[in-house]
Design an enzyme around this catalytic site. Structure first.
Site, short mmCIF file in Angstrom:
data_model
loop_
_atom_site.label_atom_id
_atom_site.label_comp_id
_atom_site.label_asym_id
_atom_site.label_seq_id
_atom_site.Cartn_x
_atom_site.Cartn_y
_atom_site.Cartn_z
N GLU A 133 0.86 -1.19 0.00
CA GLU A 133 0.00 0.00 0.00
C GLU A 133 0.89 1.23 0.00
O GLU A 133 2.07 1.13 0.33
CB GLU A 133 -0.84 0.04 1.29
CG GLU A 133 -1.91 -0.99 1.37
CD GLU A 133 -2.43 -1.18 2.79
OE1 GLU A 133 -2.21 -0.30 3.64
OE2 GLU A 133 -3.03 -2.23 3.04
N LYS A 135 2.29 4.67 1.58
CA LYS A 135 2.44 5.14 2.96
C LYS A 135 2.04 6.61 2.98
O LYS A 135 2.78 7.48 2.50
CB LYS A 135 3.89 4.95 3.43
CG LYS A 135 4.10 5.40 4.85
CD LYS A 135 5.39 4.82 5.39
CE LYS A 135 5.94 5.55 6.59
NZ LYS A 135 5.02 6.16 7.50
N ASP A 137 1.28 10.31 4.08
CA ASP A 137 2.03 11.19 4.96
C ASP A 137 1.06 12.10 5.72
O ASP A 137 0.77 13.21 5.30
CB ASP A 137 3.00 12.02 4.12
CG ASP A 137 4.12 12.58 4.96
OD1 ASP A 137 4.20 12.23 6.15
OD2 ASP A 137 4.93 13.37 4.43
N TYR A 245 -6.78 1.70 6.93
CA TYR A 245 -5.99 0.60 6.41
C TYR A 245 -5.76 -0.56 7.38
O TYR A 245 -4.97 -1.43 7.11
CB TYR A 245 -4.64 1.10 5.90
CG TYR A 245 -3.92 2.04 6.85
CD1 TYR A 245 -3.54 1.64 8.11
CD2 TYR A 245 -3.62 3.35 6.45
CE1 TYR A 245 -2.89 2.48 8.97
CE2 TYR A 245 -2.96 4.21 7.31
CZ TYR A 245 -2.61 3.77 8.56
OH TYR A 245 -1.97 4.63 9.41
N LYS A 332 10.78 3.74 2.89
CA LYS A 332 10.60 5.19 2.73
C LYS A 332 11.38 5.69 1.53
O LYS A 332 12.53 5.29 1.31
CB LYS A 332 11.07 5.92 3.98
CG LYS A 332 10.31 5.48 5.23
CD LYS A 332 9.54 6.58 5.84
CE LYS A 332 10.31 7.25 6.94
NZ LYS A 332 9.52 8.24 7.64
N CYS A 426 15.96 47.23 7.96
CA CYS A 426 15.26 46.84 6.74
C CYS A 426 16.21 47.01 5.54
O CYS A 426 16.79 48.09 5.36
CB CYS A 426 14.01 47.70 6.56
SG CYS A 426 13.18 47.38 5.00
N CYS A 429 14.62 50.05 3.31
CA CYS A 429 14.46 51.45 3.72
C CYS A 429 15.31 51.80 4.94
O CYS A 429 15.32 52.94 5.37
CB CYS A 429 12.99 51.76 4.00
SG CYS A 429 12.39 50.98 5.51
N CYS A 444 9.52 45.03 9.26
CA CYS A 444 9.92 46.43 9.10
C CYS A 444 8.68 47.25 9.43
O CYS A 444 7.63 47.09 8.79
CB CYS A 444 10.35 46.70 7.65
SG CYS A 444 10.43 48.47 7.32
N CYS A 450 8.29 52.49 3.12
CA CYS A 450 9.16 51.40 2.68
C CYS A 450 8.65 50.89 1.32
O CYS A 450 7.53 50.37 1.22
CB CYS A 450 9.14 50.29 3.74
SG CYS A 450 10.16 48.89 3.32
S1 IVH Z 1 -0.16 0.03 8.77
C1 IVH Z 1 0.42 -2.20 12.87
N1 IVH Z 1 -0.51 1.21 6.44
O1 IVH Z 1 2.91 5.07 8.93
C2 IVH Z 1 0.50 -1.55 11.52
N2 IVH Z 1 0.47 2.47 8.22
O2 IVH Z 1 5.58 4.64 10.20
C3 IVH Z 1 -0.21 -0.29 11.42
N3 IVH Z 1 0.95 4.82 7.62
O3 IVH Z 1 1.88 4.17 12.17
C4 IVH Z 1 0.22 0.62 10.33
N4 IVH Z 1 0.22 4.72 5.55
O4 IVH Z 1 0.61 6.14 10.86
C5 IVH Z 1 -0.06 1.33 7.72
N5 IVH Z 1 -0.90 2.16 4.35
C6 IVH Z 1 -0.47 2.28 5.60
C7 IVH Z 1 0.05 3.49 6.10
C8 IVH Z 1 0.53 3.55 7.41
C9 IVH Z 1 0.75 5.50 6.47
C10 IVH Z 1 1.57 5.42 8.83
C11 IVH Z 1 0.92 4.98 10.13
C12 IVH Z 1 1.97 4.17 10.79
C13 IVH Z 1 3.22 4.83 10.27
C14 IVH Z 1 4.41 3.93 10.42
#
Ligand code: IVH
Length: 688
Positions: A133, A135, A137, A245, A332, A426, A429, A444, A450
Site C-alpha cells: 500500500e 504510505k 504522509d 488501512y 521510505k 530593513c 528602507c 519592518c 518602505c
Molecule cells: S499500517 C500495525 N498502512 O505510517 C500496523 N500504516 O511509520 C499499522 N501509515 O503508524 C500501520 N500509511 O501512521 C499502515 N498504508 C499504511 C500506512 C501507514 C501511512 C503510517 C501509520 C503508521 C506509520 C508507520
C-alpha cells in the site's frame, strides 16, 4: 438505496415539516439521514455523485432545521454532525485498547531483502503473500465503532495514550458516521491516516499569505494542526481526508488483510486506493519503483510504501517486537538531496513588512530542476542550522515546491567563518526591524514609506479577491508610484486621464481603461474593501466576519480590543493588529478619503435588511439548550440585532437567556447581580 427513489425524495421534501408531530419528524429525520449518508458515500468514497452539491446542501439544511426544532431527536451519527460546532477546550486523554505501534522502516532495498528472509524463516518455508500500500504522509488515527456507529476517534499520542478528537473527526466526510450493510462486528477499531490534499493545503496557504501570515510548512503539519483545533466547525471547512488501512476486532472478519480491506470498503470506509497483492519481493520492488516515479501525480503526499504479510494466521505466527510488527515494514522514499555552496543570504520584504530570508545557492541540479534559491524561513532556523556564508549545505526537495536547506557539512567549513548575524535594519528602507513576542518573523515597521511594502499593498488592494481592478498591473503601479502620482491606495481615486496620458507608453485607450476600472471598483462590497486594506492577519474570512459584525467602518475603527474579541473567530493577535492599524493617523486619514470618494465602507442596504438594532448596546449571556434556536444561532441572532454576547455573567450583563439544563452557578450569579433572566420565548419577542 435506489438512486431514482433518492432523487424523488429530494424533490418532494418541502418545508411542510414545520408543522410536524414528533413522530413524523422522527421518521423524516431517519429518511433524510439515510439519503444523506447514501449521497455522502457515493460522493466521497465512490466518487460517483447522484445529485448536485446544491441539492445535497438543501437536504442537509432541511435535516439541520428539523433537528433544531426537535433537538431530542438529534442522534450522534446524524449527518448534520459534519458541519461541526462543538468547541473542545482540552482534549481528553484516552488509553488505546490496542497500543498504537509504528512500523519498522528502511530506505534500502538490501534491508527489504533482509526483511523478506526474516519473514520466510519465521514462517518456516510456508508460502506467503505481501500486500503493498502507499504510505500516506499524515496523522495516524484510531476510530471505534459500536453497533455500526462511530463512537470515538483517538490520535496516536505516545502510542499508549492519545487525544480524543471525536468531534473533529466527525466532520471528515470520507469517514462514515454510520456504517452500511449489517455484517460488521458489534464493536471494532479501525486505524488509518488523516491527511490534507495538496490542493487544500495550497488554498489555505494562499489565504494565510493574503493575511500577511507565514505559510504552513507542509500538508502533514497542516493536517496535524487542524485535527487539534478547538472549534470543529473550522475543522469542517478545512476539508481533511482519511484512508483506513487496518482493523482490530475480537470477532473474526476475513482470513487476510487484503480481503478485510475489500470488506471494510463495503461498510463505507475509504480504503487505500492503490493496493497490490504480491507473490514475491520482485513484485513488491516493482510497486515501489512505479510509485517512486509517479507519486508527484497523486493528489496527496506519500513518503513511501508499506508492505504487510497478507494472511492473518501468518501475521500471528510472526508476532511483534516491543515497538512494531514483524510482519510489516515501511520502505521510505528518500527526499532527493544534494550539496552546494551557500553564496549569500538576501532578505525579502513583504506587503505587511514581514522579512523572509532567502538562501542564494551555487546553482545545482535537484530532482530535474536547477536550484538557485532555497527558503530559510526565519532567524531562528538560521540560528538552529548555524548556517554560514560559504558553507557547503544539504538541500532537499520534499513534497513542497520550494527546496529547503536541511543541514551543513561542517567538515568542509572554512575555519575562519563566523556565525551569520541576522540583519537589524530593513534592507529596503533602513528602518530598525522589530520582532514581536511569540512571532517567528522580524518586521519592518515603516509601512508609510518602505517601497516594497507600499507596492505590495497596492498589488493586494487591486487584486482579484479585493477590489479587482484588472486594468492595472504591477508595472502600472510602479510607474504611477515612481511619478509620485500615488502614495497610498486612496490616491488611486483622485487620478484623472490627464495625469496618466503624459506617462511613458501610456495609450489613450489603456489610460481610459485604468480610470474606468478604478471607478467601477467603488461598487465592491464593504468586506472586500476591508480585506483590500491589507491589515495584518485580516484575510478574506476575517474581513467578512468584521464587516458583518460592525456593519460600518466607523464602528470598527472605534471598537476596543475587548469588543473585537467578541467577534466569532477573532483572537488576540488579530484584535491587536486591528487596533494598531486604526490607531495610526495616516490610516484614519486615508480611510476618510476613501469614504469621501464613495467607496463602500459600510454594508449595503440589502445585506443590512437582515439586521436590526433592537438589541443595540445590550450584553447577553446564553446558557443551556433551546428548542427553536441552536445555541450558535441564538448568539448569531443577538449579534445580527446589534447585541453583544459574552461568556460569563458579570455586572455588565443585561440579560441571561436561560435554556434547559443551564448551569446553576450562572443562574445564581445572575440572580445575585440582578441580571434579567429571560426565556427563549421572551427573547424571540424582543427581536420580533
Ligand atoms: S499500517 C500495525 N498502512 O505510517 C500496523 N500504516 O511509520 C499499522 N501509515 O503508524 C500501520 N500509511 O501512521 C499502515 N498504508 C499504511 C500506512 C501507514 C501511512 C503510517 C501509520 C503508521 C506509520 C508507520
Amino acid at each position: 438505496m435506489d438512486i431514482i427513489q433518492l432523487k424523488l425524495n429530494s424533490r418532494n421534501l418541502g418545508h411542510y415539516f414545520l408543522r410536524m408531530t414528533k413522530e413524523e419528524a422522527s421518521a423524516e429525520i431517519e429518511l433524510l439521514s439515510r439519503e444523506l449518508n447514501e449521497h455522502n458515500y457515493r460522493y466521497y468514497v465512490l466518487a460517483d455523485p447522484a445529485i448536485s452539491d446544491y441539492d445535497f446542501d438543501k437536504l442537509l439544511e432541511k435535516l439541520i432545521a428539523l433537528e433544531k426544532q426537535f433537538p431530542e431527536l438529534q442522534k450522534p451519527d446524524s449527518p448534520s454532525q459534519r458541519v461541526g460546532g462543538t468547541i473542545t477546550k482540552e482534549f481528553a486523554t484516552v488509553t488505546h485498547k490496542y497500543p498504537m505501534l509504528s512500523l519498522g522502516n528502511t530506505y534500502s532495498e538490501d534491508e527489504l531483502i533482509d526483511f523478506d528472509s526474516r519473514v520466510a524463516k519465521g514462517l518456516e518455508g510456508e508460502k506467503f503473500q505481501y500486500v503493498c500500500e502507499l504510505k500516506y504522509d499524515g496523522v495516524a488515527i484510531g476510530i471505534t465503532y459500536r453497533n455500526g456507529v462511530l463512537v470515538q476517534a483517538v490520535t496516536r499520542g505516545d502510542g499508549v495514550r492519545g487525544d480524543d478528537v471525536t468531534a473533529n473527526v466527525k466532520t471528515i466526510r470520507t469517514i462514515p458516521l454510520k456504517l452500511r450493510g449489517h455484517d460488521y462486528p458489534k464493536e471494532f477499531e479501525i486505524r488509518g491516516e488523516i491527511f490534507m490534499r495538496r490542493e487544500t493545503f495550497n488554498a489555505i496557504n494562499s489565504e494565510r499569505l493574503d493575511a500577511g501570515e507565514p505559510p504552513l510548512a507542509n500538508p502533514r503539519n497542516a493536517a496535524a494542526g487542524t485535527l487539534k483545533m478547538q472549534d470543529s466547525s473550522v475543522v469542517a471547512k478545512r476539508n481533511l481526508d482519511c484512508f483506513l488501512y487496518f482493523i482490530y476486532s475480537e470477532d473474526a472478519i476475513e482470513r487476510d488483510h487484503y480481503h478485510s480491506i475489500l470488506k471494510v470498503k463495503e461498510w463505507g470506509f475509504k480504503t487505500p486506493d492503490h493496493i497490490r497483492l504480491c507473490d514475491d519481493l520482485g513484485q513488491v520492488l516493482e510497486f515501489i519503483h512505479d510509485w517512486e516515479k509517479n507519486r508527484s501525480a497523486l493528489a496527496y503526499d506519500i513518503d513511501g510504501i508499506v508492505l504487510k504479510v497478507n494472511a492473518y494466521s501468518q501475521q500471528k505466527a510472526l508476532g511483534f517486537t516491543a515497538k512494531s510488527p514483524r510482519w510489516a515494514i515501511a520502505y521510505k522514499y528518500k527526499a532527493e538531496q544534494v550539496t552546494t555552496v551557500l553564496e549569500s543570504i538576501s532578505f525579502q520584504v513583504g506587503r505587511t513588512g514581514a522579512i523572509t530570508p532567502v538562501a542564494n545557492l551555487k546553482p545545482v541540479l535537484l530532482a530535474g530542476t536547477t536550484v538557485k534559491r532555497a527558503s530559510l524561513h526565519n532567524s531562528d532556523i538560521i540560528e538552529k542550522l548555524d548556517v554560514r556564508i560559504g558553507d557547503h549545505v544539504f538541500v532537499e526537495k520534499g513534497g513542497e515546491i520550494i527546496p529547503k536547506i536541511i543541514g551543513v557539512d561542517t567538515s568542509k567549513r572554512d575555519m575562519f567563518s563566523e556565525p551569520f548575524k541576522y540583519i537589524e535594519h530593513c534592507p529596503e528602507c533602513g528602518t530598525k526591524l522589530v520582532r514581536q513576542e511569540g512571532e517567528a518573523l522580524h518586521y519592518c515597521p515603516n509601512d508609510a514609506t518602505c517601497p516594497p511594502q507600499i507596492k505590495g499593498k497596492f498589488e493586494h488592494f487591486i487584486g482579484r479577491r479585493a477590489m479587482d481592478i484588472d486594468s492595472i498591473g504591477a508595472e502600472t503601479i510602479e510607474l504611477l508610484y515612481n511619478h509620485g502620482l500615488i502614495k497610498n491606495v486612496a490616491d488611486l481615486y483622485s487620478l484623472e486621464l490627464d495625469d496618466l496620458l503624459p506617462l511613458d507608453r501610456m495609450a489613450k485607450k489603456s489610460a481610459g481603461n485604468i480610470i474606468d476600472g478604478i471607478t467601477a471598483s467603488r461598487q465592491r462590497p464593504f468586506e472586500r474593501v476591508l480585506f483590500g486594506l491589507g491589515i495584518r492577519h485580516v484575510g478574506e474570512t476575517v474581513a467578512k466576519k468584521l464587516a458583518y459584525y460592525f456593519k460600518d467602518v466607523d464602528r470598527l475603527m472605534s471598537a476596543s480590543t475587548e469588543e473585537l474579541l467578541q467577534v466569532p473567530e477573532i483572537g488576540e493577535k488579530i484584535a491587536i493588529s486591528i487596533r494598531d492599524y486604526f490607531s495610526r493617523p495616516e490610516n484614519l486619514e486615508m480611510i476618510q478619503r476613501l469614504k469621501d470618494k464613495g467607496l463602500q465602507l459600510f454594508l449595503a442596504e440589502d445585506v443590512m435588511a437582515g439586521f436590526s438594532d433592537k438589541l443595540g448596546g445590550k450584553t447577553f449571556v446564553v446558557s443551556g439548550t433551546f428548542s427553536f434556536f441552536s445555541r450558535d444561532d441564538l448568539k448569531k441572532a443577538i449579534e445580527l440585532n446589534g447585541g453583544k454576547v459574552t461568556g460569563s455573567v458579570s455586572a455588565k450583563t443585561d440579560y441571561l437567556v436561560a435554556g434547559e439544563n443551564m448551569g446553576p452557578a450562572k443562574l445564581e450569579k445572575a440572580e445575585k447581580l440582578g441580571v434579567k433572566i429571560i426565556s427563549e420565548e421572551q427573547f424571540r419577542q424582543m427581536i420580533a
